[in-house]
Design a protein around this motif. Structure first.
Motif, PDB file in Angstrom:
ATOM      1  N   GLY A   1       0.773  -1.239   0.000  1.00  0.00           N
ATOM      2  CA  GLY A   1       0.000   0.000   0.000  1.00  0.00           C
ATOM      3  C   GLY A   1       0.801   1.283   0.000  1.00  0.00           C
ATOM      4  O   GLY A   1       0.230   2.352   0.197  1.00  0.00           O
ATOM      5  N   CYS A   2       2.085   1.228  -0.224  1.00  0.00           N
ATOM      6  CA  CYS A   2       2.911   2.436  -0.217  1.00  0.00           C
ATOM      7  C   CYS A   2       2.691   3.194  -1.525  1.00  0.00           C
ATOM      8  O   CYS A   2       3.066   2.720  -2.597  1.00  0.00           O
ATOM      9  CB  CYS A   2       4.376   2.087  -0.044  1.00  0.00           C
ATOM     10  N   GLY A   3       2.102   4.373  -1.448  1.00  0.00           N
ATOM     11  CA  GLY A   3       1.786   5.154  -2.638  1.00  0.00           C
ATOM     12  C   GLY A   3       2.994   5.616  -3.411  1.00  0.00           C
ATOM     13  O   GLY A   3       3.005   5.585  -4.650  1.00  0.00           O
TER      14      GLY A   3
ATOM     15  N   ILE B   1       4.444   2.806  -5.530  1.00  0.00           N
ATOM     16  CA  ILE B   1       3.640   2.568  -6.725  1.00  0.00           C
ATOM     17  C   ILE B   1       3.926   3.631  -7.779  1.00  0.00           C
ATOM     18  O   ILE B   1       4.068   3.327  -8.970  1.00  0.00           O
ATOM     19  CB  ILE B   1       2.148   2.504  -6.354  1.00  0.00           C
ATOM     20  N   LEU B   2       4.068   4.889  -7.359  1.00  0.00           N
ATOM     21  CA  LEU B   2       4.378   5.964  -8.312  1.00  0.00           C
ATOM     22  C   LEU B   2       5.780   5.805  -8.897  1.00  0.00           C
ATOM     23  O   LEU B   2       6.012   6.115 -10.070  1.00  0.00           O
ATOM     24  CB  LEU B   2       4.212   7.331  -7.651  1.00  0.00           C
ATOM     25  N   TRP B   3       6.741   5.316  -8.110  1.00  0.00           N
ATOM     26  CA  TRP B   3       8.089   5.082  -8.645  1.00  0.00           C
ATOM     27  C   TRP B   3       8.057   3.955  -9.669  1.00  0.00           C
ATOM     28  O   TRP B   3       8.689   4.043 -10.724  1.00  0.00           O
ATOM     29  CB  TRP B   3       9.072   4.762  -7.515  1.00  0.00           C
ATOM     30  N   ILE B   4       7.287   2.918  -9.400  1.00  0.00           N
ATOM     31  CA  ILE B   4       7.137   1.824 -10.363  1.00  0.00           C
ATOM     32  C   ILE B   4       6.542   2.358 -11.666  1.00  0.00           C
ATOM     33  O   ILE B   4       7.008   2.018 -12.766  1.00  0.00           O
ATOM     34  CB  ILE B   4       6.285   0.685  -9.766  1.00  0.00           C
ATOM     35  N   LYS B   5       5.538   3.222 -11.580  1.00  0.00           N
ATOM     36  CA  LYS B   5       4.956   3.828 -12.783  1.00  0.00           C
ATOM     37  C   LYS B   5       5.998   4.649 -13.534  1.00  0.00           C
ATOM     38  O   LYS B   5       6.046   4.621 -14.768  1.00  0.00           O
ATOM     39  CB  LYS B   5       3.756   4.701 -12.419  1.00  0.00           C
TER      40      LYS B   5
ATOM     41  N   PRO C   1      16.078   8.035 -10.231  1.00  0.00           N
ATOM     42  CA  PRO C   1      15.510   8.280 -11.563  1.00  0.00           C
ATOM     43  C   PRO C   1      15.903   7.190 -12.571  1.00  0.00           C
ATOM     44  O   PRO C   1      17.009   6.638 -12.523  1.00  0.00           O
ATOM     45  CB  PRO C   1      16.118   9.630 -11.965  1.00  0.00           C
ATOM     46  N   ALA C   2      14.989   6.915 -13.498  1.00  0.00           N
ATOM     47  CA  ALA C   2      15.223   5.905 -14.527  1.00  0.00           C
ATOM     48  C   ALA C   2      16.483   6.202 -15.340  1.00  0.00           C
ATOM     49  O   ALA C   2      17.206   5.274 -15.710  1.00  0.00           O
ATOM     50  CB  ALA C   2      14.007   5.805 -15.445  1.00  0.00           C
ATOM     51  N   ALA C   3      16.764   7.468 -15.602  1.00  0.00           N
ATOM     52  CA  ALA C   3      17.954   7.826 -16.393  1.00  0.00           C
ATOM     53  C   ALA C   3      19.233   7.362 -15.706  1.00  0.00           C
ATOM     54  O   ALA C   3      20.182   6.916 -16.376  1.00  0.00           O
ATOM     55  CB  ALA C   3      17.996   9.334 -16.633  1.00  0.00           C
TER      56      ALA C   3
ATOM     57  N   TYR D   1      11.586  15.307  -1.827  1.00  0.00           N
ATOM     58  CA  TYR D   1      10.420  15.793  -2.559  1.00  0.00           C
ATOM     59  C   TYR D   1      10.821  16.137  -3.991  1.00  0.00           C
ATOM     60  O   TYR D   1      11.834  16.789  -4.226  1.00  0.00           O
ATOM     61  CB  TYR D   1       9.820  17.017  -1.860  1.00  0.00           C
ATOM     62  N   GLY D   2      10.021  15.678  -4.933  1.00  0.00           N
ATOM     63  CA  GLY D   2      10.276  15.947  -6.342  1.00  0.00           C
ATOM     64  C   GLY D   2      11.104  14.892  -7.045  1.00  0.00           C
ATOM     65  O   GLY D   2      11.252  14.922  -8.260  1.00  0.00           O
ATOM     66  N   SER D   3      11.645  13.918  -6.287  1.00  0.00           N
ATOM     67  CA  SER D   3      12.303  12.785  -6.931  1.00  0.00           C
ATOM     68  C   SER D   3      11.201  11.889  -7.495  1.00  0.00           C
ATOM     69  O   SER D   3      10.034  12.025  -7.115  1.00  0.00           O
ATOM     70  CB  SER D   3      13.190  12.042  -5.929  1.00  0.00           C
ATOM     71  N   PRO D   4      11.523  10.986  -8.428  1.00  0.00           N
ATOM     72  CA  PRO D   4      10.464  10.172  -9.047  1.00  0.00           C
ATOM     73  C   PRO D   4       9.602   9.445  -8.009  1.00  0.00           C
ATOM     74  O   PRO D   4      10.117   8.725  -7.160  1.00  0.00           O
ATOM     75  CB  PRO D   4      11.244   9.181  -9.914  1.00  0.00           C
TER      76      PRO D   4
END
Length: 138
Positions: free
Chosen positions: A21-23, A26-30, A80-82, A104-107
């Motif tokens: 349930g860690c939001g 999930i956003l980093w995976i996206k 970051p993916a890069a 804050y602001g990291s992927p």
């Protein structure tokens, strides 16, 4: 732009260990998927996740929220993916990359245009770290 189905079929897979349930996880995976990586994820109990990180060579001061594994490298936190692509291209003799804490602001951690400054660290095999890349605040 989202990757094509062919690109996803050929994508490098990052296996992510996280808590349920860690939001931000999930956003980093996206973020990874939007940048062409395939992902799998496993929910772990918090204590087991910390043990997994430490047993895999992530120093305690580098620990963050989730941990990825890709082609033998550990990816700790909101990297970051890069930087992951650069790591896989350069193939240093290292444990992996880390973004300690949850800047804050990291992927996965809020809008990039409101980003606070943060560093991505390379974790060397002896447990020491060095700055791999830096992101300035906006």
């Amino acid at each position: 732009m989202l990757p094509t189905s062919q690109a996803l079929a050929e994508a490098i897979t990052i296996d992510v260990a996280k808590t349920r349930g860690c939001g931000c996880c999930i956003l980093w995976i996206k973020h990874l998927e939007q940048n062409g990586f395939a992902t799998t994820s496993e929910d772990m109990l918090p204590g087991m996740l910390i043990r997994h990180k430490l047993d895999s060579g992530v120093p305690q001061e580098m620990i963050s929220c989730h941990t990825g594994m890709v082609e033998g490298y550990m990816i700790e936190g909101h990297v970051p993916a890069a930087d992951i692509r650069r790591l896989l291209s350069e193939r240093p003799d290292a444990i992996g990359l880390a973004v300690p804490g949850m800047p804050y602001g990291s992927p996965g951690m809020g809008p990039e245009d409101e980003r606070e400054a943060y560093d991505v660290f390379l974790i060397l095999k002896d447990g020491t770290t060095e700055i791999y890349s830096s992101y300035s605040g906006t």
